[in-house]
Design a protein around this motif. Structure first.
Motif, PDB file in Angstrom:
ATOM      1  N   ASN A   1       6.509 107.383 -32.163  1.00  0.00           N
ATOM      2  CA  ASN A   1       6.262 107.593 -33.401  1.00  0.00           C
ATOM      3  C   ASN A   1       7.167 108.420 -34.168  1.00  0.00           C
ATOM      4  O   ASN A   1       7.683 108.087 -35.512  1.00  0.00           O
TER       5      ASN A   1
ATOM      6  N   HIS B   1       3.013 107.392 -26.855  1.00  0.00           N
ATOM      7  CA  HIS B   1       3.151 106.523 -28.119  1.00  0.00           C
ATOM      8  C   HIS B   1       3.611 107.666 -29.195  1.00  0.00           C
ATOM      9  O   HIS B   1       4.248 107.463 -30.419  1.00  0.00           O
TER      10      HIS B   1
ATOM     11  N   TYR C   1       5.848 100.085 -28.235  1.00  0.00           N
ATOM     12  CA  TYR C   1       5.049 100.519 -29.036  1.00  0.00           C
ATOM     13  C   TYR C   1       5.135 100.178 -30.453  1.00  0.00           C
ATOM     14  O   TYR C   1       4.163 100.483 -31.485  1.00  0.00           O
ATOM     15  N   HIS C   2       6.366  99.677 -31.291  1.00  0.00           N
ATOM     16  CA  HIS C   2       6.491  99.219 -32.329  1.00  0.00           C
ATOM     17  C   HIS C   2       7.158  97.879 -32.481  1.00  0.00           C
ATOM     18  O   HIS C   2       8.000  97.766 -33.541  1.00  0.00           O
TER      19      HIS C   2
END
Length: 408
Positions: free
Chosen positions: A118, A114, A139-140
């Protein structure tokens, strides 16, 4: 959007061996970025990128231990280029940004997926896939954005742009390539507010991103948004609303005539029809000599027949001028579309006589030879590249005139 099927990747020569070397069964490596995104969209996948929890020295050891070539192409940022049975794969260690200045980043390696996600730019580029099972790691909410054909920055758009100012141009290029409708409002506002940061980038990076945008099938709507929101102003203030309209006209012509997407020609459409401006822009963007010559030539309106233009400029430069001159009309009645198709099929002839031939015919060596040769060439072109008999008469007439001038 299709499900992720890893079989096409595993079928590539050497990929299974590379994944096994990086302990895929222990979760040490995943497909990432464009390979995942494009495969989910059903688009061809060219470059193959994987991310791994292992740091570069360990990656190199694992690869070489399996007989796979490992080239430390970007080792400071964790990237190793692996060549396995002829297949090239970029292997990058998971990273987290430590410090950024808008142009380059200092990174630290991590084992947390993650954290690596990011630091990426857009949600659709932060998708990972298990190369054996096809399981997607998102993750997004990149899958939702991919489904909606939406380009969205990860987290705060301004923070992402502050990390790398080039992301402003990438936002619009990815929108033109993948998205539908208007750009994401938060992303657009951030790009417009921070457009001046583009000044800090090297002109080579700007040129590369701009030409990639203009090489897409239909960049007009995106370019129009960019111009309206002042994105070009800090680095290419020459691009105006009139230029965006010329680009639109060019795209219509390309579609009607089946033209290839030529980014330099499209850039010429965006700029004023002024060779000096084109040369200045080309110099500012650090273009090659060939690119500079082509951009400045395309700024000149087309005059003369299609064959004359092709002869004097070369086919590609001639097509540029015709494509960018909506009011051009062939004396033979050919449309612009027909003219460029003809040029592509036409074998451009060479002037059948040289300066040495004129000297052998009795003309004294000197400046008169070059002047006579130019006069012969001009009349030959004016006579639509006259046949042999007519050409011989042209040569004799100009030789007689040259001898007369020499005797006077």
């Amino acid at each position: 959007m299709t499900a992720f099927d890893p079989k096409p990747f595993l079928a590539r020569p050497g990929v299974t061996e590379l994944l096994d070397a990086l302990h895929v069964d222990k979760g040490g490596v995943r497909l990432v970025g464009g390979a995942v995104r494009d495969h989910l969209l059903g688009a061809p996948v060219s470059d193959l990128d994987v991310a791994t929890i292992y740091e570069p020295p360990r990656v190199i050891g694992y690869l070489e231990g399996a007989g796979i070539k490992a080239v430390p192409t970007g080792i400071d940022h964790g990237t190793i280029t692996a060549v396995s049975q002829g297949t090239v794969v970029e292997v990058t260690t998971l990273r987290a940004d430590v410090d950024t200045d808008g142009r380059r980043a200092t990174v630290a390696f991590t084992t947390e997926w993650h954290q690596d996600a990011n630091r990426r730019d857009f949600t659709i580029n932060a998708l990972y896939a298990d190369p054996k099972t096809g399981e997607i790691f998102d993750y997004h909410d990149g899958l939702a954005d991919l489904e909606a054909r939406r380009i969205r920055f990860i987290g705060d758009p301004r923070a992402r742009i502050a990390e790398d100012h080039l992301r402003i141009l990438r936002f619009f290029r990815f929108h033109a390539r993948f998205a539908e409708g208007a750009p994401d409002a938060d992303g657009l506002a951030a790009c417009a507010d921070m457009a001046n940061t583009l000044k800090s980038l090297s002109r080579e990076r700007i040129a590369d991103e701009l030409l990639k945008l203009l090489a897409l099938p239909d960049p007009h709507a995106t370019v129009e948004v960019m111009q309206a929101n002042g994105i070009f102003e800090p680095v290419l203030p020459e691009i105006s609303a009139a230029g965006v309209e010329r680009l639109k006209q060019l795209l219509v012509f390309e579609q009607a005539s089946g033209r290839k997407f030529r980014p330099i020609r499209r850039l010429a459409a965006l700029l004023p029809r002024d060779p000096d401006v084109a040369r200045d822009v080309a110099s500012r963007l650090k273009f090659s000599k060939e690119q500079r010559d082509r951009l400045s030539s395309a700024a000149v309106p087309a005059e003369g027949s299609a064959r004359e233009l092709a002869y004097r400029l070369g086919p590609l430069f001639a097509i540029d001028r015709i494509a960018l001159t909506p009011w051009w009309e062939s004396a033979s009645g050919k449309s612009r579309e027909d003219a460029v198709r003809y040029i592509e099929r036409w074998d451009v002839p060479r002037l059948p006589v040289k300066g040495g031939d004129l000297i052998k015919m009795g003309l004294a060596a000197g400046p008169m030879v070059a002047r006579t040769l130019r006069a012969i060439e001009n009349e030959w072109i004016d006579n639509d590249f006259a046949d042999d008999a007519t050409f011989d008469a042209i040569v004799e007439r100009h030789l007689a005139c040259a001898r007369s001038d020499s005797d006077a």
